[in-house]
Design an enzyme around this catalytic site. Structure first.
Site, PDB file in Angstrom:
ATOM      1  NE  ARG A  37      -5.667  38.634 -44.169  1.00 47.66           N
ATOM      2  CZ  ARG A  37      -5.788  38.101 -43.257  1.00 47.66           C
ATOM      3  NH1 ARG A  37      -4.884  36.679 -42.842  1.00 47.66           N
ATOM      4  NH2 ARG A  37      -6.248  38.951 -41.957  1.00 47.66           N
ATOM      5  CB  ILE A  63      -5.720  41.463 -39.873  1.00 50.82           C
ATOM      6  CG1 ILE A  63      -5.882  42.042 -41.384  1.00 50.82           C
ATOM      7  CG2 ILE A  63      -5.824  40.510 -39.609  1.00 50.82           C
ATOM      8  CD1 ILE A  63      -4.314  41.006 -41.863  1.00 50.82           C
ATOM      9  CB  SER A  64     -11.033  42.199 -42.472  1.00 54.13           C
ATOM     10  OG  SER A  64     -11.652  43.571 -41.651  1.00 54.13           O
ATOM     11  CD  GLN A  65     -13.666  35.298 -43.483  1.00 52.14           C
ATOM     12  OE1 GLN A  65     -14.362  35.501 -41.812  1.00 52.14           O
ATOM     13  NE2 GLN A  65     -13.959  34.210 -43.912  1.00 52.14           N
ATOM     14  N   PRO A  66      -9.643  38.000 -44.943  1.00 53.03           N
ATOM     15  CG  PRO A  66      -7.607  36.792 -45.713  1.00 53.03           C
ATOM     16  CD  PRO A  66      -8.915  37.031 -44.609  1.00 53.03           C
TER      17      PRO A  66
END
Ligand code: SAH
Length: 213
Positions: A37, A63-66
């Protein structure tokens, strides 16, 4: 693009965090454990790459939260060779996770700067989705129908044009809501004119906007 032992260690911890938060699908946890990431984030934020948080990627986007990536991916019920349309390429991270699961991915981004950046990065990393610069509200009728459609920006309403591009038996995962919060929805296409909607809790996304930029 180095991937050090430290990065790998941090990634293992992230997988544990996501698993503790309720993600069960082993293949998804494996994919999160595999995809570096930190490659998808601006250098200033690399230290934060393995926290379970969203982060800026430029052009006012994130970037979205994992956990959110894992949650949407789980709802998508990805099968190997599934043909998937992704709206909002952004950093390209979600796209990489889908490709790791063996899907064939068509991804659209409306921000030219992000489209160019994620295309270069994913290509350099050896990932081969089909990239499009355009308005995701229109989908990709030429390549439809899709087994699955995933929208990674908050849509003020369910995009009608995209429902038509879903295979019968297919599923769309979309965060719906015009304000700062969205309800995560799955929409299964049962028949030509029959769809089944389900809600899966609240999330926060950047808005899905019309047109290109
Ligand atoms: N999947 C991305 C999430 C990025 S945030 C990732 O893993 O990093 C959402 C992205 O959707 C932003 O990059 C934004 O520019 C894009 N977006 C918003 N509206 C869109 C639209 N109508 N068509 C295509 N992309 C859109």
């Amino acid at each position: 693009m180095t991937d050090s032992y430290r990065h790998k260690g941090l990634r293992k911890k992230l997988v544990n965090t996501i698993s503790e938060k309720g993600i069960k699908d082993k293949r998804i946890l494996e994919a999160i454990g595999k995809v570096p990431r930190h490659n998808f984030m601006d250098s200033g934020f690399i230290e934060f790459a393995y926290r379970d948080q969203a982060f800026p990627i430029g052009a006012g986007q994130t970037i979205s939260q994992p956990y959110t990536v894992a949650f949407q991916t789980e709802l998508l019920q990805v099968k190997k060779h599934d043909k998937i349309l992704e709206i909002g390429t952004g950093s390209g991270y979600q796209c990489a996770i889908l490709l790791e699961l063996g899907a064939k991915v068509y991804t659209i981004e409306r921000h030219r700067e992000l489209y160019l950046k994620s295309r270069a990065l994913l290509t350099e990393m050896g990932y081969k989705p089909y990239f499009f610069y355009g308005d995701g509200y229109l989908g990709q009728p030429k390549f439809s129908p899709f087994d699955k459609i995933i929208i990674t920006a908050g849509a003020s309403e369910i995009p009608k044009e995209l429902l038509k591009q879903l295979k019968i038996g297919g599923r769309m995962v979309v965060p719906v809501g015009g304000g700062s919060g969205q309800v995560m929805m799955t929409i299964d296409r049962i028949d030509e004119d029959e769809y089944k909607e389900l809600e899966h809790g609240y999330f926060a996304f950047v808005p899905m906007l019309k047109g290109k930029q």
